[in-house]
Design a protein around this motif. Structure first.
Motif, PDB file in Angstrom:
ATOM      1  N   LEU A 109       0.835  -1.202   0.000  1.00 57.96           N
ATOM      2  CA  LEU A 109       0.000   0.000   0.000  1.00 57.96           C
ATOM      3  C   LEU A 109       0.869   1.250   0.000  1.00 57.96           C
ATOM      4  CD1 LEU A 109      -3.166   0.558   2.190  1.00 57.96           C
ATOM      5  CD2 LEU A 109      -1.360   2.278   2.198  1.00 57.96           C
ATOM      6  N   ILE A 110       0.651   2.136  -0.954  1.00 57.35           N
ATOM      7  CA  ILE A 110       1.318   3.440  -0.964  1.00 57.35           C
ATOM      8  C   ILE A 110       0.501   4.386  -0.094  1.00 57.35           C
ATOM      9  CG2 ILE A 110       2.069   5.403  -2.351  1.00 57.35           C
ATOM     10  CD1 ILE A 110       2.482   3.562  -4.681  1.00 57.35           C
ATOM     11  N   VAL A 111       1.148   5.000   0.870  1.00 54.81           N
ATOM     12  CA  VAL A 111       0.435   5.822   1.849  1.00 54.81           C
ATOM     13  C   VAL A 111       0.312   7.272   1.374  1.00 54.81           C
ATOM     14  CG1 VAL A 111       0.344   6.602   4.240  1.00 54.81           C
ATOM     15  CG2 VAL A 111       1.310   4.357   3.697  1.00 54.81           C
ATOM     16  N   PHE A 112      -0.940   7.756   1.304  1.00 55.35           N
ATOM     17  CA  PHE A 112      -1.249   9.151   1.032  1.00 55.35           C
ATOM     18  C   PHE A 112      -2.112   9.672   2.184  1.00 55.35           C
ATOM     19  CE2 PHE A 112      -0.796   7.210  -3.211  1.00 55.35           C
ATOM     20  CZ  PHE A 112       0.150   8.051  -3.776  1.00 55.35           C
ATOM     21  N   LYS A 113      -2.345  10.957   2.195  1.00 55.27           N
ATOM     22  CA  LYS A 113      -3.182  11.530   3.235  1.00 55.27           C
ATOM     23  C   LYS A 113      -4.599  10.972   3.171  1.00 55.27           C
ATOM     24  CE  LYS A 113      -4.560  15.935   5.311  1.00 55.27           C
ATOM     25  NZ  LYS A 113      -4.477  17.421   5.220  1.00 55.27           N
ATOM     26  N   ASN A 114      -5.048  10.633   1.953  1.00 54.54           N
ATOM     27  CA  ASN A 114      -6.428  10.185   1.794  1.00 54.54           C
ATOM     28  C   ASN A 114      -6.654   8.735   2.213  1.00 54.54           C
ATOM     29  OD1 ASN A 114      -5.022   9.132  -0.441  1.00 54.54           O
ATOM     30  ND2 ASN A 114      -6.912   8.940  -1.603  1.00 54.54           N
ATOM     31  N   ASN A 115      -5.574   7.967   2.433  1.00 54.94           N
ATOM     32  CA  ASN A 115      -5.788   6.577   2.849  1.00 54.94           C
ATOM     33  C   ASN A 115      -5.070   6.199   4.142  1.00 54.94           C
ATOM     34  OD1 ASN A 115      -3.103   6.256   2.117  1.00 54.94           O
ATOM     35  ND2 ASN A 115      -3.512   4.941   0.359  1.00 54.94           N
ATOM     36  N   GLU A 116      -4.345   7.137   4.756  1.00 53.17           N
ATOM     37  CA  GLU A 116      -3.572   6.781   5.948  1.00 53.17           C
ATOM     38  C   GLU A 116      -4.462   6.356   7.109  1.00 53.17           C
ATOM     39  OE1 GLU A 116      -1.249  10.020   7.525  1.00 53.17           O
ATOM     40  OE2 GLU A 116      -2.739  11.512   6.970  1.00 53.17           O
ATOM     41  N   HIS A 117      -5.716   6.847   7.149  1.00 53.34           N
ATOM     42  CA  HIS A 117      -6.632   6.459   8.215  1.00 53.34           C
ATOM     43  C   HIS A 117      -7.130   5.023   8.050  1.00 53.34           C
ATOM     44  CE1 HIS A 117      -9.219   7.683   4.892  1.00 53.34           C
ATOM     45  NE2 HIS A 117     -10.226   7.041   5.461  1.00 53.34           N
ATOM     46  N   GLN A 118      -6.823   4.397   6.908  1.00 52.08           N
ATOM     47  CA  GLN A 118      -7.289   3.041   6.647  1.00 52.08           C
ATOM     48  C   GLN A 118      -6.180   1.996   6.819  1.00 52.08           C
ATOM     49  OE1 GLN A 118      -8.909   3.216   2.667  1.00 52.08           O
ATOM     50  NE2 GLN A 118     -10.875   4.050   3.378  1.00 52.08           N
ATOM     51  N   ILE A 119      -5.002   2.421   7.249  1.00 57.08           N
ATOM     52  CA  ILE A 119      -3.870   1.497   7.351  1.00 57.08           C
ATOM     53  C   ILE A 119      -4.187   0.325   8.263  1.00 57.08           C
ATOM     54  CG2 ILE A 119      -1.506   1.236   8.215  1.00 57.08           C
ATOM     55  CD1 ILE A 119      -0.929   4.052   7.189  1.00 57.08           C
ATOM     56  N   ASP A 120      -4.731   0.602   9.438  1.00 58.66           N
ATOM     57  CA  ASP A 120      -4.967  -0.473  10.403  1.00 58.66           C
ATOM     58  C   ASP A 120      -6.022  -1.453   9.910  1.00 58.66           C
ATOM     59  OD1 ASP A 120      -4.422  -1.645  13.035  1.00 58.66           O
ATOM     60  OD2 ASP A 120      -6.514  -1.122  13.469  1.00 58.66           O
ATOM     61  N   ILE A 121      -7.114  -0.939   9.349  1.00 58.43           N
ATOM     62  CA  ILE A 121      -8.160  -1.836   8.859  1.00 58.43           C
ATOM     63  C   ILE A 121      -7.699  -2.601   7.619  1.00 58.43           C
ATOM     64  CG2 ILE A 121      -9.332  -0.106   7.428  1.00 58.43           C
ATOM     65  CD1 ILE A 121     -11.990  -1.412   8.287  1.00 58.43           C
ATOM     66  N   ALA A 122      -6.832  -1.969   6.806  1.00 53.63           N
ATOM     67  CA  ALA A 122      -6.271  -2.668   5.650  1.00 53.63           C
ATOM     68  C   ALA A 122      -5.388  -3.818   6.123  1.00 53.63           C
ATOM     69  CB  ALA A 122      -5.465  -1.701   4.794  1.00 53.63           C
ATOM     70  N   ARG A 123      -4.603  -3.585   7.166  1.00 52.42           N
ATOM     71  CA  ARG A 123      -3.758  -4.639   7.733  1.00 52.42           C
ATOM     72  C   ARG A 123      -4.613  -5.790   8.255  1.00 52.42           C
ATOM     73  NH1 ARG A 123      -2.555  -6.384  12.527  1.00 52.42           N
ATOM     74  NH2 ARG A 123      -3.759  -4.727  13.513  1.00 52.42           N
ATOM     75  N   LYS A 124      -5.694  -5.444   8.952  1.00 50.87           N
ATOM     76  CA  LYS A 124      -6.588  -6.486   9.489  1.00 50.87           C
ATOM     77  C   LYS A 124      -7.268  -7.263   8.361  1.00 50.87           C
ATOM     78  CE  LYS A 124      -7.482  -4.075  13.854  1.00 50.87           C
ATOM     79  NZ  LYS A 124      -8.486  -3.354  14.684  1.00 50.87           N
ATOM     80  N   THR A 125      -7.629  -6.553   7.293  1.00 46.69           N
ATOM     81  CA  THR A 125      -8.232  -7.223   6.128  1.00 46.69           C
ATOM     82  C   THR A 125      -7.240  -8.178   5.492  1.00 46.69           C
ATOM     83  OG1 THR A 125      -9.638  -5.290   5.701  1.00 46.69           O
ATOM     84  CG2 THR A 125      -9.342  -6.857   3.893  1.00 46.69           C
ATOM     85  N   ALA A 126      -5.976  -7.729   5.379  1.00 47.28           N
ATOM     86  CA  ALA A 126      -4.928  -8.578   4.809  1.00 47.28           C
ATOM     87  C   ALA A 126      -4.731  -9.839   5.655  1.00 47.28           C
ATOM     88  CB  ALA A 126      -3.617  -7.797   4.700  1.00 47.28           C
ATOM     89  N   LYS A 127      -4.748  -9.673   6.966  1.00 49.24           N
ATOM     90  CA  LYS A 127      -4.584 -10.818   7.869  1.00 49.24           C
ATOM     91  C   LYS A 127      -5.755 -11.778   7.735  1.00 49.24           C
ATOM     92  CE  LYS A 127      -3.748 -12.009  12.714  1.00 49.24           C
ATOM     93  NZ  LYS A 127      -3.532 -11.485  14.090  1.00 49.24           N
ATOM     94  N   LYS A 128      -6.960 -11.221   7.647  1.00 49.74           N
ATOM     95  CA  LYS A 128      -8.164 -12.044   7.515  1.00 49.74           C
ATOM     96  C   LYS A 128      -8.164 -12.836   6.216  1.00 49.74           C
ATOM     97  CE  LYS A 128     -13.213 -11.682   7.773  1.00 49.74           C
ATOM     98  NZ  LYS A 128     -14.361 -10.736   7.905  1.00 49.74           N
ATOM     99  N   MET A 129      -7.587 -12.238   5.165  1.00 53.73           N
ATOM    100  CA  MET A 129      -7.538 -12.895   3.860  1.00 53.73           C
ATOM    101  C   MET A 129      -6.320 -13.813   3.720  1.00 53.73           C
ATOM    102  SD  MET A 129      -8.708  -9.904   1.192  1.00 53.73           S
ATOM    103  CE  MET A 129      -8.536 -11.061  -0.201  1.00 53.73           C
ATOM    104  N   TRP A 130      -5.505 -13.924   4.765  1.00 53.82           N
ATOM    105  CA  TRP A 130      -4.333 -14.791   4.772  1.00 53.82           C
ATOM    106  C   TRP A 130      -3.230 -14.315   3.821  1.00 53.82           C
ATOM    107  CZ3 TRP A 130      -3.778 -18.327   8.525  1.00 53.82           C
ATOM    108  CH2 TRP A 130      -4.939 -18.736   9.193  1.00 53.82           C
ATOM    109  N   PHE A 131      -3.086 -12.996   3.672  1.00 48.55           N
ATOM    110  CA  PHE A 131      -1.911 -12.488   2.970  1.00 48.55           C
ATOM    111  C   PHE A 131      -0.662 -12.850   3.774  1.00 48.55           C
ATOM    112  CE2 PHE A 131      -4.778  -9.998   0.425  1.00 48.55           C
ATOM    113  CZ  PHE A 131      -4.056  -9.668  -0.720  1.00 48.55           C
TER     114      PHE A 131
END
Length: 295
Positions: A152-174
């Motif tokens: 994930l490339i971090v911008f101001k518009n998506n930095e608030h989603q980092i934690d939930i993106a990480r949790k989604t990745a874990k849930k999907m077995w990345f």
């Protein structure tokens, strides 16, 4: 005599589904030729002489997405059959389920560039790609037991989603979740407050060619061998980089080693804006920060 390569960075095609704002594809002076490497090109060039020293191949875009090459799966299968480690970097926007299942069965590493957990944030950079389809493709690949990374490339518009993106990745077995900084920012994609620490690399006061150090070469989708991917766009202002003797369609690697006319001219290569490419990237080793977040 050039070094004996142990790995190659290969651009299989100059086709891509996305229109990322900071990509050179958006520049008016960049010509899109719709070129690509076919399985015949790969098997002819990568003969036993080259393969005996080869350990890994990186199928990554400079401006393009490798999965759109016509013979992509055949090329991957060729390298895998010779026990070569394969890493593929992609937007992941190909809606053919069988494609991802076949790729996953080859035990390769695929880095999916997913820049948010909503269509709005993801497509603000990965323009013309559909997040739901990308995640579906990733799941089809994961279910086939491939090795997968969410980047994930971090911008101001998506930095608030980092934690939930990480949790989604874990849930999907990345396998991994990786954050990276952007090369540039804009009014629509501003710099984030989130700071990514440098995990590797250093600033040096001497010239050190990264590709020479890693015994790597770059093959462009135009069939030319270049010293590295940093010089792709330098072709537009450096005709020496388009010497026909560097074309893998007409010359073996042994021939190219003998005729690498650019090796002694390395300091003369400039980008289209006349910035010296080698000084910028290898005189002071400026490694872009990245951060692995444990899943």
């Amino acid at each position: 005599m050039l070094w004996t390569p142990e790995n190659f960075h290969i651009e299989l095609t100059d086709i891509c589904s996305a229109q990322c704002p900071f990509c050179l594809r958006s520049k008016s002076w960049v010509t899109l030729w719709n070129n690509q490497l076919f399985i015949e090109d790969i098997t002819k060039f990568f003969d036993d002489c080259v393969l005996k020293n080869l350990t890994s191949v990186y199928l990554c875009w400079n401006l393009w997405d490798p999965i759109y090459a016509k013979d992509f799966l055949l090329i991957v299968k060729f390298f895998v059959s010779h026990n070569i480690d394969i890493t593929i970097s992609t937007n992941g926007f190909n809606n053919k389920k069988l494609f991802w299942e076949k790729l996953g069965s080859m035990w390769v590493t695929v880095v999916f560039w997913i820049d948010g957990i909503s269509q709005k944030t993801h497509s603000s950079y990965r323009v013309w790609t559909d997040l739901k389809q990308v995640l579906k493709n990733a799941k089809n690949f994961i279910d086939a037991w491939g090795i997968w990374v969410w980047q994930l490339i971090v911008f101001k518009n998506n930095e608030h989603q980092i934690d939930i993106a990480r949790k989604t990745a874990k849930k999907m077995w990345f396998s991994d979740f990786l954050l990276k900084t952007s090369r540039e920012y804009s009014q629509n994609l501003p710099q984030p407050k989130y700071k990514i620490p440098k995990q590797w690399g250093s600033i040096t006061s001497t010239f050190e060619c990264k590709y020479r150090k890693n015994k790597r070469f770059y093959i462009s989708s135009c069939w030319y061998i270049l010293p590295c991917c940093f010089l792709w766009d330098a072709q537009f202002s450096n005709t020496l980089l388009q010497d026909k003797k560097m074309n893998i369609k007409g010359f073996s690697f042994e021939d190219i080693q003998k005729n690498a006319v650019w090796e002694k001219e390395i300091w003369n290569f400039h980008y289209w804006n006349w910035t010296n490419a080698c000084s910028l990237n290898c005189w002071k080793t400026q490694i872009r920060p990245k951060e692995y977040i444990k899943l």
